[in-house]
Design an enzyme around this catalytic site. Sequence first.
Site, PDB file in Angstrom:
ATOM      1  N   GLU A   2       0.804  -1.228   0.000  1.00 23.74           N
ATOM      2  CA  GLU A   2       0.000   0.000   0.000  1.00 23.74           C
ATOM      3  C   GLU A   2       0.837   1.278   0.000  1.00 23.74           C
ATOM      4  O   GLU A   2       0.392   2.315   0.496  1.00 23.74           O
ATOM      5  CB  GLU A   2      -0.971   0.012   1.183  1.00 23.74           C
ATOM      6  CG  GLU A   2      -2.077  -1.024   1.069  1.00 23.74           C
ATOM      7  CD  GLU A   2      -3.157  -0.843   2.120  1.00 23.74           C
ATOM      8  OE1 GLU A   2      -2.876  -0.212   3.167  1.00 23.74           O
ATOM      9  OE2 GLU A   2      -4.267  -1.323   1.909  1.00 23.74           O
TER      10      GLU A   2
ATOM     11  N   GLU B 177      -6.656  -7.545  -1.350  1.00 24.10           N
ATOM     12  CA  GLU B 177      -7.392  -7.447  -0.086  1.00 24.10           C
ATOM     13  C   GLU B 177      -8.804  -6.966  -0.398  1.00 24.10           C
ATOM     14  O   GLU B 177      -9.023  -6.208  -1.348  1.00 24.10           O
ATOM     15  CB  GLU B 177      -6.723  -6.468   0.894  1.00 24.10           C
ATOM     16  CG  GLU B 177      -5.349  -6.877   1.390  1.00 24.10           C
ATOM     17  CD  GLU B 177      -4.742  -5.844   2.350  1.00 24.10           C
ATOM     18  OE1 GLU B 177      -5.518  -5.126   3.012  1.00 24.10           O
ATOM     19  OE2 GLU B 177      -3.503  -5.772   2.426  1.00 24.10           O
TER      20      GLU B 177
END
Length: 786
Positions: A370, A442
């Site tokens: 991320e 995710e």
Amino acid sequence: MKRLNNDWEYTSVWSEEFLQGGPYEEIVRIPHTFSEAPLHYSAPRDYERTAGYRKQIEIPEEYRGKRLFLQLDGAAHQAEVYVNGKKIGAHACGYTAFRVEITLAVKFGALNTIVIKVDSHEDGRIPPFGFVIDYLTYGGIYRDVWLDVRNKTFISDVYVATPTVTDAHIRVDQNGPMTDSEYRIRIQDKAGFTLRDVTMAGTKKEIDLHCGAARPWQLHDPVLYTCVVELIIGGKAVDRVEKTFGFRTVAFNTNEFLLNGKPVFLRGLNRHQWYPYMGYAAPQALQEEDARILKEELQVNAVRTSHYPQSHYFLDACDRMGILVFTEIPGWQHIGDEAWQDQAVQNTREMIMQYRQHPSIFLWGVRINESQDNDEFYTRTNRLAHMLDPYRPTSGVRYLEKSSLLEDVYSYNDFSHNGTNPGAKPKKDVSPDETKPLLISEANGHMFPTKAFDPWQKREEHALRHARVLNAAKQDGTHAGVFQWCMFDYPTHQDFGSGDRICYHGVMDMFRNPKLAAAVYASQGDDHPVLEVGTSMDIGDYPAGQIGDFHVFTNADAVLLYKNDQLVRSFTSHGWEGLRHGPVVINDTIGRLLQENEGFPEDEAKLIRECLLAAAKYGLPNLPLKYKGMLGYAMARYHLKFEDGYNLYGKYVGNWGGEATRWRFDAVKRGKVVASVTKAPDADLHLEVTASSTVLHEGETWDASAIRIRVVDGNGNLAPYAQLPIHLLVGGAGELIGPDVVTAEGGMCGTYIRTNGTEGKILLTVQADGLKPVHKTWTVEKRDTE
């Protein structure tokens, strides 16, 4: 190699005095965590420290003339190694192994003192640190320690790649003085049958071998082979290395992942390497148990090791069981300075060199999870990955849309689903290059945290959200797979999680007890019958006692609903084309009962049933105008009085004040009932205790068994309101990990038993006030020396 896991002198506060032989606090065994962490309200203060480990080892005279190496498979997070007071080496990554040569520092024919300094502080100079992190990082020497004794010239590495399912490309590296040597290379199957037996000159490093009889490594049949390489000098084998591998190819096309050239939709979960009380320091058996749970109980075919490389024991189990693995370098959002980035590049090198032999690994994550784009940095990690392993694609997990794509696969954390909108964003809205494959790395997670003790409506919605994302990702044909967040609940920093600093994001609780969402994954397999009902059917759980629509999660062809042993009707799954077995909505608890019990003709029963079900769904005061009209028509057409409608409502919808109803759900597959669940008020509670093993092993390290505890009623259903204190009593050749009193949360909890260095029997008694105790026994056997 010889394990050095036992009898380390430990101090929780590092000092020069300890390095020089000063006092220690206790004797510990590896794997070891700095301190036992609480289940709730854990924090970095529980493990952040600089500690020391010390051990004396005898180096026999016969080792003179050989080369000695000390290897640590995992020390969190910075480590320094000292031998007889002299610093030999250091390492700055808590998630990869390192080894140092100690040959020149040891005394032969004498005792030698090994000291390891371990610093677990969240040091912003190295990954994954520098900013906030959504997981706790613990401390200690939490993986094995080894002594490796080699000849002066030895095989330093063997890498077996498989460009095709019948070809092996083998690279052998040698360390030490170059001599007139050769390699003998054999490919053997599990039974010891030799597929190929060749020699290669010691001046060469690489060879290609065709193995026409090889069987491919597949998810349903993960066949493994061993490559045996011997270094021959003067006609004598002076070194031998064995590497386990599988003949398989991994690749992506525009929209699909290909295993051995055939499309496989990746259905996976994310996994942390955390265990209650132990932090990271779990032994081999528990690592393997997590892999078994993923494969057998959750029926996934893939796992992402978020957000760092994990235990080789876990990966070995994935190799054996047929689970695909997406592994990545340590990190969480933050990118540090140039020195920090250099360390991340080194972490990339170590990850690939140490893990590339696992056939289960299909994808390298070479971005910090991320993080923002940084083309200069990620060009380095991506290029290095392809250089060290040209046979696997690369990726990097981001939450950014249209992000800079240097890797082969665009991995995107898609948290867009909110329960009412589509389960996944279309590829065109996410990827900067629609010709490149897309993975959901995710989903869900923090968007809908769900505790085991939440109301049934939330637990069911949690399951449905997982189902919707899986369904959407598979159905749109442009996602190669999805790894939802996550396998089990885990502790985190104060910046995240619930008030007790737990991220309740798992489809299982912290002890790997399944929540309802686990049934979404379990029902995608066909290895064993799955039947989970999304609600309790207790009228006190519904407004005005009205049971509305709910769901059943099953891999059966149909579900038969019975009310007090009378068949209501059959239900099947609809609208889940992306799932092998979609959730089954139960939207009719009246079915044929009006015809059978009241003698209504079919048309009359159908109309009245529809009105009654609408009343159950909306409530009589809120009945939509459409149904009010239908109800009025039915009463006039069939000459029903208000009293008749009131009685029918009480009998088939409200049931308030009547006798408790007994509901039964039968799962039918190929015309046969394969599973059955009964839901009825029941206060006959008892304990259900499941252990991961019954035999433990003692030897050069300790062993452990995971114990899952559930409070269930007389029908075998979880009792989610049973928040009971559970007492644990242990005796014999073992001890508890964690407290001896735990609390059932949502009717579930757990504990761990570990060996204590002796052989014999372990007896565990699990008891709660008013419930019958459960006794569990383990046999502790001596494990052969490594």
